[in-house]
Write a protein that holds these residues in place. Structure first.
Motif, mmCIF file in Angstrom:
data_model
loop_
_atom_site.group_PDB
_atom_site.id
_atom_site.type_symbol
_atom_site.label_atom_id
_atom_site.label_comp_id
_atom_site.label_asym_id
_atom_site.label_seq_id
_atom_site.Cartn_x
_atom_site.Cartn_y
_atom_site.Cartn_z
ATOM 1 N N ASP A 134 4.200 -9.425 -8.893
ATOM 2 C CA ASP A 134 3.764 -8.924 -7.587
ATOM 3 C C ASP A 134 3.139 -10.013 -6.713
ATOM 4 O O ASP A 134 3.431 -10.076 -5.514
ATOM 5 C CB ASP A 134 2.780 -7.764 -7.769
ATOM 6 C CG ASP A 134 3.445 -6.515 -8.336
ATOM 7 O OD1 ASP A 134 4.673 -6.379 -8.197
ATOM 8 O OD2 ASP A 134 2.733 -5.681 -8.916
ATOM 9 N N PRO A 135 2.267 -10.886 -7.246
ATOM 10 C CA PRO A 135 1.720 -11.941 -6.385
ATOM 11 C C PRO A 135 2.814 -12.836 -5.797
ATOM 12 O O PRO A 135 2.746 -13.208 -4.616
ATOM 13 C CB PRO A 135 0.807 -12.729 -7.339
ATOM 14 C CG PRO A 135 0.378 -11.728 -8.348
ATOM 15 C CD PRO A 135 1.582 -10.868 -8.559
ATOM 16 N N MET A 136 3.828 -13.186 -6.595
ATOM 17 C CA MET A 136 4.941 -13.984 -6.070
ATOM 18 C C MET A 136 5.664 -13.213 -4.965
ATOM 19 O O MET A 136 6.079 -13.796 -3.952
ATOM 20 C CB MET A 136 5.920 -14.338 -7.185
ATOM 21 C CG MET A 136 5.374 -15.253 -8.261
ATOM 22 S SD MET A 136 6.662 -15.833 -9.402
ATOM 23 C CE MET A 136 7.277 -17.268 -8.485
ATOM 24 N N GLU A 156 -2.681 -3.599 -7.925
ATOM 25 C CA GLU A 156 -3.141 -2.829 -6.765
ATOM 26 C C GLU A 156 -2.593 -3.400 -5.455
ATOM 27 O O GLU A 156 -2.276 -2.663 -4.522
ATOM 28 C CB GLU A 156 -4.667 -2.803 -6.738
ATOM 29 C CG GLU A 156 -5.240 -1.892 -5.669
ATOM 30 C CD GLU A 156 -6.750 -1.828 -5.706
ATOM 31 O OE1 GLU A 156 -7.309 -0.886 -5.134
ATOM 32 O OE2 GLU A 156 -7.375 -2.732 -6.309
ATOM 33 N N MET A 157 -2.493 -4.704 -5.393
ATOM 34 C CA MET A 157 -1.997 -5.379 -4.196
ATOM 35 C C MET A 157 -0.609 -4.897 -3.782
ATOM 36 O O MET A 157 -0.263 -4.911 -2.598
ATOM 37 C CB MET A 157 -1.960 -6.891 -4.473
ATOM 38 C CG MET A 157 -1.619 -7.768 -3.285
ATOM 39 S SD MET A 157 -1.304 -9.472 -3.833
ATOM 40 C CE MET A 157 -2.787 -9.856 -4.756
ATOM 41 N N ALA A 158 0.202 -4.467 -4.750
ATOM 42 C CA ALA A 158 1.578 -4.064 -4.451
ATOM 43 C C ALA A 158 1.627 -2.885 -3.483
ATOM 44 O O ALA A 158 2.536 -2.783 -2.656
ATOM 45 C CB ALA A 158 2.310 -3.715 -5.742
ATOM 46 N N ALA A 168 0.611 -4.346 0.288
ATOM 47 C CA ALA A 168 1.299 -5.493 0.886
ATOM 48 C C ALA A 168 1.800 -5.113 2.278
ATOM 49 O O ALA A 168 1.881 -3.933 2.629
ATOM 50 C CB ALA A 168 2.459 -5.926 -0.007
ATOM 51 N N SER A 169 2.153 -6.114 3.099
ATOM 52 C CA SER A 169 2.604 -5.843 4.463
ATOM 53 C C SER A 169 3.770 -4.852 4.480
ATOM 54 O O SER A 169 3.884 -4.015 5.368
ATOM 55 C CB SER A 169 3.006 -7.148 5.150
ATOM 56 O OG SER A 169 3.979 -7.844 4.389
ATOM 57 N N THR A 170 4.641 -4.964 3.499
ATOM 58 C CA THR A 170 5.625 -3.918 3.186
ATOM 59 C C THR A 170 5.356 -3.534 1.741
ATOM 60 O O THR A 170 5.449 -4.376 0.855
ATOM 61 C CB THR A 170 7.070 -4.424 3.331
ATOM 62 O OG1 THR A 170 7.277 -4.886 4.676
ATOM 63 C CG2 THR A 170 8.064 -3.327 3.010
ATOM 64 N N SER A 171 4.981 -2.291 1.499
ATOM 65 C CA SER A 171 4.585 -1.901 0.137
ATOM 66 C C SER A 171 5.727 -2.165 -0.840
ATOM 67 O O SER A 171 6.888 -1.901 -0.549
ATOM 68 C CB SER A 171 4.155 -0.428 0.093
ATOM 69 O OG SER A 171 5.210 0.419 0.471
ATOM 70 N N THR A 177 7.726 0.850 -19.523
ATOM 71 C CA THR A 177 7.553 0.494 -18.117
ATOM 72 C C THR A 177 8.204 1.572 -17.263
ATOM 73 O O THR A 177 8.974 2.383 -17.759
ATOM 74 C CB THR A 177 8.212 -0.865 -17.814
ATOM 75 O OG1 THR A 177 9.578 -0.832 -18.258
ATOM 76 C CG2 THR A 177 7.488 -1.996 -18.531
ATOM 77 N N GLU A 178 7.883 1.561 -15.975
ATOM 78 C CA GLU A 178 8.481 2.557 -15.088
ATOM 79 C C GLU A 178 8.690 1.967 -13.701
ATOM 80 O O GLU A 178 7.970 1.051 -13.280
ATOM 81 C CB GLU A 178 7.606 3.804 -15.007
ATOM 82 C CG GLU A 178 6.184 3.540 -14.547
ATOM 83 C CD GLU A 178 5.297 4.754 -14.678
ATOM 84 O OE1 GLU A 178 5.322 5.591 -13.747
ATOM 85 O OE2 GLU A 178 4.576 4.863 -15.685
ATOM 86 N N LEU A 179 9.681 2.482 -13.009
ATOM 87 C CA LEU A 179 9.986 2.030 -11.651
ATOM 88 C C LEU A 179 9.133 2.811 -10.657
ATOM 89 O O LEU A 179 9.152 4.042 -10.656
ATOM 90 C CB LEU A 179 11.470 2.236 -11.353
ATOM 91 C CG LEU A 179 11.933 1.868 -9.934
ATOM 92 C CD1 LEU A 179 11.903 0.362 -9.733
ATOM 93 C CD2 LEU A 179 13.340 2.420 -9.677
ATOM 94 N N VAL A 180 8.400 2.084 -9.816
ATOM 95 C CA VAL A 180 7.612 2.702 -8.745
ATOM 96 C C VAL A 180 8.293 2.354 -7.425
ATOM 97 O O VAL A 180 8.319 1.188 -7.018
ATOM 98 C CB VAL A 180 6.157 2.193 -8.752
ATOM 99 C CG1 VAL A 180 5.364 2.843 -7.619
ATOM 100 C CG2 VAL A 180 5.496 2.480 -10.098
ATOM 101 N N VAL A 181 8.873 3.354 -6.780
ATOM 102 C CA VAL A 181 9.650 3.124 -5.561
ATOM 103 C C VAL A 181 8.750 3.238 -4.336
ATOM 104 O O VAL A 181 8.091 4.262 -4.129
ATOM 105 C CB VAL A 181 10.818 4.126 -5.456
ATOM 106 C CG1 VAL A 181 11.590 3.900 -4.169
ATOM 107 C CG2 VAL A 181 11.746 3.988 -6.664
ATOM 108 N N ARG A 182 8.754 2.138 -3.543
ATOM 109 C CA ARG A 182 8.014 2.147 -2.278
ATOM 110 C C ARG A 182 8.966 1.672 -1.172
ATOM 111 O O ARG A 182 10.152 1.967 -1.212
ATOM 112 C CB ARG A 182 6.756 1.284 -2.401
ATOM 113 C CG ARG A 182 5.762 1.801 -3.462
ATOM 114 C CD ARG A 182 4.404 1.130 -3.322
ATOM 115 N NE ARG A 182 3.473 1.610 -4.357
ATOM 116 C CZ ARG A 182 3.197 0.937 -5.469
ATOM 117 N NH1 ARG A 182 3.758 -0.248 -5.708
ATOM 118 N NH2 ARG A 182 2.346 1.432 -6.360
#
Length: 354
Positions: free
Chosen positions: A261-263, A291-293, A296-299, A335-340
């Motif tokens: 996520d930071p990258m 949490e940053m994810a 972000a400017s685009t989640s 793991t799981e996919l979180v769609v934003r």
């Protein structure tokens, strides 16, 4: 100490009824008044069930244990990529919850002169340690010959000997690619980093598993383009610089799988500066779900890893070993996919129904 028979006599019920009530037998048919009377008598007589006595005994024995946490990341690396920071916090939180305060943290630069692991009752090793170049690995090996009380997090050197807590990176990577491919993207790039095993001034660089499985899957799909793979460090600044490099090369992929996520946040900044919209021009799926994810400017659409739970599970496995379990256990955390917003699935859905 009061017995079940003593409680039964005071509560004027059978001993079996007392036993079933105090052990929360849900199949027992008894009035609520009778149940409360039994519980009240047990409390007044300071009765403890076998389970409660065992828990207290384990807590007393655990309190005096000395546990070492071997973390193959510097403080700076932890701060730039919270993946391992969250794991460590999970370990420390679970230790506190279990009344285990005698823990010691060791980082790579602490091993210049070695460490007498024999003084510790157990070890939790976070991250990879190089079998060939890391001196501490040899110390761990010697320690492991005498005791099996070592739990590894994020990889497993020997499933037949040691407990471990790991992520299925192949499944996680395929989950990200399945999602992007299902949305119709064919040109997919990768931004990630290498895994570094180090000790003191020595280090060995290896391909990250996400990169390995990304290449494998894209080759299977007939869509792999090596020029669309960019490798640096797991930092926001490297994500920014690597995306800038991708932009300069032109022919930008339609989508990227980014290994942290930071990258991905850094990559978003580079795209924004170049007026490239996410997700209409470039889609992104990243990894971890810090949490940053969300902010972000685009989640960020991301693969969620339960990092703190990995740390907690490692403590539970270690304490279970210390309490006598002989068979090693490997736990694979799902793991799981979180769609934003960043993957463009909402846009694709709108286009489908328009």
């Amino acid at each position: 100490m009061a017995t079940i028979k003593d409680i039964a006599e005071r509560a004027k019920v059978s001993a079996s009824t007392v036993s079933r009530v105090l052990n929360n037998d849900v199949t027992l048919s008894v009035s609520e008044d009778t149940r409360q009377r039994i519980v009240r008598c047990a409390e007044e007589m300071q009765y403890k069930t076998v389970r409660e006595r065992k828990r207290e005994k384990e807590k007393l024995s655990i309190h005096n244990k000395r546990i070492g946490i071997v973390l193959n990341k510097s403080v700076e690396e932890e701060q730039s990529d919270p993946y391992f920071l969250d794991i460590r916090q999970g370990i420390e939180d679970e230790c506190r919850n279990r009344g285990l305060f005698s823990t010691e943290l060791f980082r790579p630069n602490c091993f210049s002169f070695g460490y007498p692991f024999d003084e510790l009752d157990g070890l939790i090793v976070v991250g990879r340690l190089n079998v060939k170049t890391v001196q501490v690995y040899n110390e761990l090996k010697e320690y492991s010959k005498k005791r099996a009380n070592v739990v590894y997090i994020d990889y497993s050197p020997c499933d037949q000997m040691f407990d471990s807590v790991a992520v299925d990176f192949e499944k996680a990577t395929n989950m990200a690619l399945d999602h992007l491919l299902s949305l119709g993207y064919k040109s997919i790039g990768f931004i990630g980093a290498c895994q570094v095993e180090k000790f003191g001034q020595k280090k060995q660089i290896m391909d990250d598993l996400r990169k390995i499985f990304f290449e494998k899957r894209m080759k299977q799909e007939g869509l792999y383009r090596p020029q669309d793979t960019y490798i640096g460090n797991f930092t926001m600044s490297d994500g920014y610089e690597l995306m800038k490099k991708a932009i300069k090369r032109k022919n930008l992929p339609e989508a990227f799988f980014i290994a942290s996520d930071p990258m991905a946040v850094g990559a978003l900044k580079a795209l924004q500066e170049n007026k490239i919209d996410v997700p209409t021009q470039v889609a992104i799926v990243s990894f971890n779900d810090i949490e940053m994810a969300r902010f972000a400017s685009t989640s960020l659409t991301t693969i969620k890893v339960h990092t703190q739970e990995m740390g907690k599970l490692a403590v539970k496995l270690l304490l279970d070993r210390l309490n006598g379990r002989a068979i090693p256990i490997k736990v694979t955390v799902p793991t799981e996919l979180v769609v934003r917003e960043s993957c463009g699935s909402q846009l694709k859905r709108k286009a489908t129904y328009s």
